[in-house]
Write a protein that holds these residues in place. Structure first.
Motif, PDB file in Angstrom:
ATOM      1  N   ASP A 418     -16.681  -2.383  45.206  1.00 26.77           N
ATOM      2  CA  ASP A 418     -16.393  -3.041  44.771  1.00 26.77           C
ATOM      3  C   ASP A 418     -17.272  -5.134  44.680  1.00 26.77           C
ATOM      4  O   ASP A 418     -17.180  -5.661  44.334  1.00 26.77           O
ATOM      5  CB  ASP A 418     -14.902  -4.175  44.502  1.00 26.77           C
ATOM      6  CG  ASP A 418     -13.687  -2.992  43.958  1.00 26.77           C
ATOM      7  OD1 ASP A 418     -14.757  -1.960  42.955  1.00 26.77           O
ATOM      8  OD2 ASP A 418     -12.914  -3.140  44.455  1.00 26.77           O
ATOM      9  N   THR A 448     -18.974 -12.659  43.731  1.00 22.77           N
ATOM     10  CA  THR A 448     -17.825 -12.299  45.642  1.00 22.77           C
ATOM     11  C   THR A 448     -17.909 -13.403  45.799  1.00 22.77           C
ATOM     12  O   THR A 448     -18.706 -13.911  46.371  1.00 22.77           O
ATOM     13  CB  THR A 448     -18.156 -10.792  46.200  1.00 22.77           C
ATOM     14  OG1 THR A 448     -18.137  -9.758  45.428  1.00 22.77           O
ATOM     15  CG2 THR A 448     -16.902 -10.985  47.048  1.00 22.77           C
ATOM     16  N   THR A 596     -17.354  -6.231  40.870  1.00 25.25           N
ATOM     17  CA  THR A 596     -15.568  -5.955  40.906  1.00 25.25           C
ATOM     18  C   THR A 596     -14.716  -6.463  41.815  1.00 25.25           C
ATOM     19  O   THR A 596     -13.875  -6.215  41.728  1.00 25.25           O
ATOM     20  CB  THR A 596     -15.174  -5.010  40.254  1.00 25.25           C
ATOM     21  OG1 THR A 596     -15.462  -3.803  41.025  1.00 25.25           O
ATOM     22  CG2 THR A 596     -15.881  -4.726  38.378  1.00 25.25           C
ATOM     23  N   ALA A 597     -14.715  -7.653  42.449  1.00 27.84           N
ATOM     24  CA  ALA A 597     -14.253  -7.868  43.396  1.00 27.84           C
ATOM     25  C   ALA A 597     -13.281  -8.466  42.757  1.00 27.84           C
ATOM     26  O   ALA A 597     -13.092  -9.136  42.399  1.00 27.84           O
ATOM     27  CB  ALA A 597     -15.122  -9.042  44.210  1.00 27.84           C
TER      28      ALA A 597
END
Length: 674
Positions: A418, A448, A596-597
């Motif tokens: 992620d 992120t 996709t943190a």
């Protein structure tokens, strides 16, 4: 509304009195709740001024004084304290709705986009005056104008008193005098605007009553209905998870509407209006290929508000001089404006002293300064430097070069799929040989957000120094250097809605004074002989030669602008916009999100199956949408995620749900047409 037959367009005095009483009933208790607007009565001085202003406003030759303050028609009304925006018929397609179904146009201050609490700005120059943009609000003389619009502010000219820089604790050479000029924002002539009325089918009284019913300054305790529905499953309400969120006891958003997954309508909080903020950025009036410009390339550079542009122009028109030398007037003005900008940066970062703020060209030069002035002189063969896999090239290349030059070990903190830092692996890497940890607070490629405070504390536990790259974080969240406790932090002005060519190195004062000068020349020395050179202490020891004076002052103006809106409010709005865009983007077949943190800033990297990234970028550009395509100067992290390049829209607080809708619709058309 009835009008006086003797004055074309002049409202009936009884109607005006009714409206004024409605307005005054919403004001604090010290104001009368019943007044007469007859000009010959003096029961309250403001009532008299209200009447005079309204009477003069009405005699406009029949011209209606309704004007737009956003992309949709609105009425602006002014109470004695504060202002509000009342939506009228029309509106923007897909515009967010508030609970009562009225198109959203939240209370605002004529271009600021944020509603102040009642009474916080006095009467803003009287009922006959209103600022037309945020840059006018930022004019410090605006609030000092009396009810007749007369400027009563005083310019504080220098007279050889205590120098500004000395007064703020700056290390300066007393042989090179400065004076006591303040950094005055650009003084602008504020044209009068009149109390607007709506004639015809729309009822002004009804609109006013609706606005008064909605009156909420955003600083009180929200009602139960404000949070109705927040428990709904799949609601895109973000406050619980938002890393930028306010203290829950002091909610910044007073009217919250949960966004359902199927909804195309976005929410703009009740005291934040991106449509108004957009008006302060002249370049956002541009068209590209005949379409309104939608600037989604904010991670590369942000656009500049008029207040910043005007402040730089004002410097060159009225203050242009070199700094820290000469005894003439312009040198004093320039010196004080430059040092005032340093103080603004100090406050913005919550640094302990202006001596901890060094002006450089940008974050890249800041990293190189630390690498050369500290790393090259302090590190020896066998020492270890740790960076993360998320880093921009600017926070990799200087350390790689230094490691190769001095026989250092360069280690990399891994991330998961992620794009999140693996803290357990980071902990294993730390040891007594670790001398420096350099990492970003927000990834420019993935968005992120790293656990910066925890990572700094872990590095300090083994005696290592920490450099934090704040280039992508300072525009999205509050960055408190004393809380984070990093040894250095760098950022660039052009990513903070300021000019290009200016940036900042924050460093702990004792540490900066131990570091060798980065460049040599004038302004950074105390004394020079052919036998010995004595250097200034920080920050002057790192600012050799003539610096970027105008753009440092422009950066100060950008910080003024951001601070008046509130960085927390900006972060909160942008996080909502990110959730809104992410939800819609994920519905397009073939889209793969890269990064996709759980905690992200407003960056969306993606690829679209069946299309090259350049094809996607060109299709968006045809619709006036600016995005970045490429490796974003972050090749290691993209390769870690299995790609060489991505399409990267990145959002800012002047972007809107409508902008996102155009972006999403363009991608759908591209996908379906092929």
């Amino acid at each position: 509304m009835n009008t006086n037959s003797n004055h074309i367009g002049l409202p009936n005095i009884e109607d005006l009195q009714h409206i004024a009483n409605e307005l005054f009933s919403a004001l604090p208790n010290e104001f009368p709740k019943e007044i007469s607007l007859s000009p010959d009565l003096n029961e309250h001085p403001r009532a008299t001024k209200v009447a005079e202003t309204l009477l003069s406003a009405g005699n406009l030759g029949g011209v209606e004084t309704v004007f737009p303050v956003s992309n949709h028609d609105t009425l602006m009304t002014q109470a004695g304290h504060g202002m509000s925006v009342i939506p009228i018929q029309g509106g923007i397609p897909n515009q967010p709705l508030i609970p009562n179904g009225i198109p959203q146009s939240p209370p605002s201050m004529g271009g600021i986009g944020v509603s102040p609490s009642v009474g916080s700005y006095g009467n803003l120059g009287g009922m006959g005056k209103s600022p037309n943009s945020f840059s006018e609000i930022s004019d410090p003389t605006f609030l000092e104008k009396d009810l007749n619009g007369i400027d009563t502010s005083k310019y504080h000219l220098g007279n050889g008193e205590v120098p500004y820089a000395v007064g703020t604790g700056n290390n300066v050479n007393m042989g090179e005098p400065q004076t006591s000029f303040e950094d005055l924002n650009l003084t602008k002539k504020v044209e009068p605007s009149y109390f607007p009325f709506e004639y015809g089918d729309n009822s002004f009284e009804a609109e006013l009553k609706a606005a008064l019913d909605m009156l909420n300054t955003g600083f009180g305790t929200p009602s139960a209905k404000d949070f109705a529905g927040l428990e709904q499953k799949n609601s895109y309400y973000f406050l619980d998870e938002n890393p930028f969120a306010f203290d829950s006891r002091k909610p910044a958003i007073s009217s919250v509407v949960p966004i359902q997954p199927q909804s195309r309508n976005g929410w703009v909080g009740s005291n934040f209006d991106a449509y108004l903020i957009k008006k302060d950025f002249p370049i956002l009036n541009e068209t590209v290929n005949g379409k309104p410009l939608i600037w989604f390339d904010n991670a590369a550079t942000t656009q500049k508000p008029k207040a910043v542009i005007d402040r730089i122009a004002y410097f060159y028109e009225h203050e242009n001089s070199n700094i820290h030398r000469a005894a003439h007037e312009l040198a004093a003005r320039a010196s004080d404006a430059y040092e005032a900008a340093r103080e603004k940066v100090r406050v913005f970062l919550n640094a302990g002293s202006v001596n901890e703020i060094v002006f450089v060209r940008g974050a890249t030069e800041g990293v190189n300064l630390v690498a050369e002035s500290w790393g090259n002189h302090k590190l020896v063969a066998g020492d270890e430097i740790i960076v993360s896999h998320l880093e921009h090239h600017a926070n990799i290349v200087p350390w790689k070069r230094l490691a190769d030059k001095k026989g250092l070990k360069l280690s990399v903190i891994p991330v998961d799929d992620d794009g999140q830092i693996l803290l357990d692996e980071y902990a294993k890497m730390l040891n007594s040989k670790t001398k420096l940890v350099a990492f970003t607070q927000v990834s420019n490629a993935l968005g992120t957000i790293t656990p910066a405070k925890q990572m700094v504390d872990m590095a300090h536990a083994v005696g290592a120094k920490v450099l934090l790259d704040g280039a992508q974080s300072v525009s999205h969240m509050k960055v408190d250097v004393r809380y984070l406790n990093a040894d250095w932090l760098v950022f660039s002005g052009h990513k903070l809605f300021g000019p290009t060519g200016i940036g900042v190195v924050y460093g702990k004062e004792d540490l900066l004074n131990e570091m060798e000068p980065y460049q040599s020349g004038g302004n950074m020395i105390q004394d020079v002989t052919f036998e010995e050179i004595k250097y200034h202490k920080a920050p002057n020891r790192f600012e050799a030669g003539t610096g970027n004076i105008a753009d440092a002052i422009g950066l100060g103006a950008a910080i003024d602008y951001i601070s008046k809106i509130g960085i927390e409010a900006i972060g909160q709005y942008e996080h909502y916009l990110l959730e809104y865009a992410t939800h819609l983007l994920k519905q397009i077949p073939g889209v793969r999100l890269i990064g996709t943190a759980a905690e992200k800033a407003s960056v969306l990297s993606f690829t679209l199956d069946g299309f090259t990234n350049d094809e996607v970028g060109k299709a968006l550009n045809r619709e006036g949408i600016a995005v970045r395509t490429g490796h974003h100067c972050a090749q290691p992290i993209l390769r870690r995620m299995g790609v060489e390049t991505t399409v990267r829209p990145s959002l800012a607080f002047y972007n809107t749900c409508q902008d996102v809708d155009v972006f999403i619709e363009t991608l759908w058309r591209l996908k379906t047409n092929k």
